[in-house]
Motif scaffolding. Sequence first.
Motif, short mmCIF file in Angstrom:
data_model
loop_
_atom_site.label_atom_id
_atom_site.label_comp_id
_atom_site.label_asym_id
_atom_site.label_seq_id
_atom_site.Cartn_x
_atom_site.Cartn_y
_atom_site.Cartn_z
N MET A 1 0.85 -1.17 0.00
CA MET A 1 0.00 0.00 0.00
C MET A 1 0.89 1.22 0.00
SD MET A 1 -2.98 1.11 2.67
CE MET A 1 -2.39 -0.04 3.83
N GLY A 2 0.48 2.22 -0.73
CA GLY A 2 1.27 3.43 -0.81
C GLY A 2 1.24 4.21 0.49
N SER A 3 2.39 4.69 0.90
CA SER A 3 2.45 5.45 2.14
C SER A 3 1.69 6.77 2.01
CB SER A 3 3.90 5.70 2.55
OG SER A 3 4.55 6.48 1.57
N ASP A 4 1.53 7.27 0.78
CA ASP A 4 0.76 8.50 0.57
C ASP A 4 -0.68 8.33 1.02
OD1 ASP A 4 2.96 9.76 -0.46
OD2 ASP A 4 2.33 9.61 -2.56
N THR A 5 -1.26 7.17 0.75
CA THR A 5 -2.64 6.91 1.14
C THR A 5 -2.79 6.93 2.65
OG1 THR A 5 -2.87 5.55 -0.83
CG2 THR A 5 -4.58 5.32 0.83
N VAL A 6 -1.88 6.27 3.33
CA VAL A 6 -1.91 6.23 4.79
C VAL A 6 -1.66 7.63 5.36
CG1 VAL A 6 -0.77 5.32 6.86
CG2 VAL A 6 -1.24 3.81 4.92
N GLU A 7 -0.71 8.33 4.79
CA GLU A 7 -0.42 9.69 5.26
C GLU A 7 -1.61 10.62 5.10
OE1 GLU A 7 3.15 11.15 3.42
OE2 GLU A 7 4.35 9.52 4.26
N ARG A 8 -2.32 10.48 3.99
CA ARG A 8 -3.52 11.31 3.78
C ARG A 8 -4.58 11.00 4.83
NH1 ARG A 8 -5.80 9.84 -1.31
NH2 ARG A 8 -7.43 11.29 -0.78
N LEU A 83 -7.82 0.33 12.63
CA LEU A 83 -8.21 0.04 11.25
C LEU A 83 -7.01 0.13 10.31
CD1 LEU A 83 -10.18 -0.60 9.03
CD2 LEU A 83 -10.90 1.79 9.04
N LEU A 84 -6.19 1.15 10.48
CA LEU A 84 -5.01 1.26 9.62
C LEU A 84 -4.09 0.05 9.80
CD1 LEU A 84 -4.22 5.06 9.98
CD2 LEU A 84 -5.05 3.88 7.93
N ALA A 85 -3.95 -0.42 11.02
CA ALA A 85 -3.11 -1.59 11.27
C ALA A 85 -3.73 -2.85 10.68
CB ALA A 85 -2.89 -1.76 12.78
N ALA A 86 -5.04 -2.97 10.79
CA ALA A 86 -5.74 -4.17 10.30
C ALA A 86 -5.85 -4.19 8.78
CB ALA A 86 -7.14 -4.25 10.91
N ALA A 87 -5.85 -3.03 8.15
CA ALA A 87 -6.07 -2.95 6.71
C ALA A 87 -4.96 -3.63 5.92
CB ALA A 87 -6.22 -1.50 6.27
N GLY A 88 -3.76 -3.66 6.48
CA GLY A 88 -2.65 -4.29 5.76
C GLY A 88 -2.43 -3.62 4.42
N ASP A 89 -2.51 -4.42 3.35
CA ASP A 89 -2.28 -3.91 1.99
C ASP A 89 -3.56 -3.43 1.30
OD1 ASP A 89 0.39 -4.48 2.23
OD2 ASP A 89 0.20 -6.46 1.34
N ASP A 90 -4.66 -3.38 2.02
CA ASP A 90 -5.94 -3.02 1.41
C ASP A 90 -6.08 -1.51 1.30
OD1 ASP A 90 -8.53 -2.77 0.52
OD2 ASP A 90 -9.31 -4.34 1.84
N VAL A 93 -9.60 0.19 1.71
CA VAL A 93 -10.09 0.42 3.06
C VAL A 93 -9.54 1.73 3.61
CG1 VAL A 93 -9.99 -0.42 5.45
CG2 VAL A 93 -10.53 -2.00 3.60
N VAL A 94 -8.26 1.99 3.36
CA VAL A 94 -7.65 3.23 3.83
C VAL A 94 -8.27 4.43 3.12
CG1 VAL A 94 -5.49 4.50 4.13
CG2 VAL A 94 -5.52 2.03 4.44
N GLU A 95 -8.56 4.29 1.84
CA GLU A 95 -9.24 5.36 1.09
C GLU A 95 -10.63 5.61 1.67
OE1 GLU A 95 -8.60 7.58 -1.28
OE2 GLU A 95 -6.53 6.95 -1.55
N GLN A 96 -11.34 4.54 2.02
CA GLN A 96 -12.66 4.70 2.62
C GLN A 96 -12.56 5.44 3.94
OE1 GLN A 96 -14.67 0.93 2.97
NE2 GLN A 96 -14.28 0.42 0.83
N LEU A 97 -11.56 5.09 4.74
CA LEU A 97 -11.36 5.79 6.01
C LEU A 97 -11.11 7.28 5.74
CD1 LEU A 97 -10.90 5.97 9.07
CD2 LEU A 97 -8.50 5.32 8.63
#
Length: 108
Positions: A1-8, A83-90, A93-97
């Motif tokens: 998963m891109g770190s940009d998605t998580v950072e956003r 949720l971020l920890a559980a999402a793993g490579d999904d 899910v991070v975009e939905q969050l």
Amino acid sequence: MGSDTVERAERELWRVTTRLAALGPSRCRRPGPDGVSPADRVRPVLQWAADTAAACERRPRRVVPVLGEHALGDQLVVLAGDLLAAAGDDEAVVEQLHDRLVALRRGL
């Protein structure tokens, strides 16, 4: 998963929790012009985050306890973090969050 998605998502989480802190507990419980309080806008996002994390981890869903308005930001940080920890490579899910947090912030 891109770190940009998580950072956003993390940046938006910070924005929402900052907004909740600025509102304070009394304003969080006070209904807005549409009759919905900020607390009532946050709680479904809390439950969604908990349910989605449970689904990602293939464990049973649990009801998020209703705590005082002073704890909403803390609950959101914990459940979004789970949720971020559980999402793993999904990434979806991070975009939905992220999208739910943006909608929540705009509704506050």
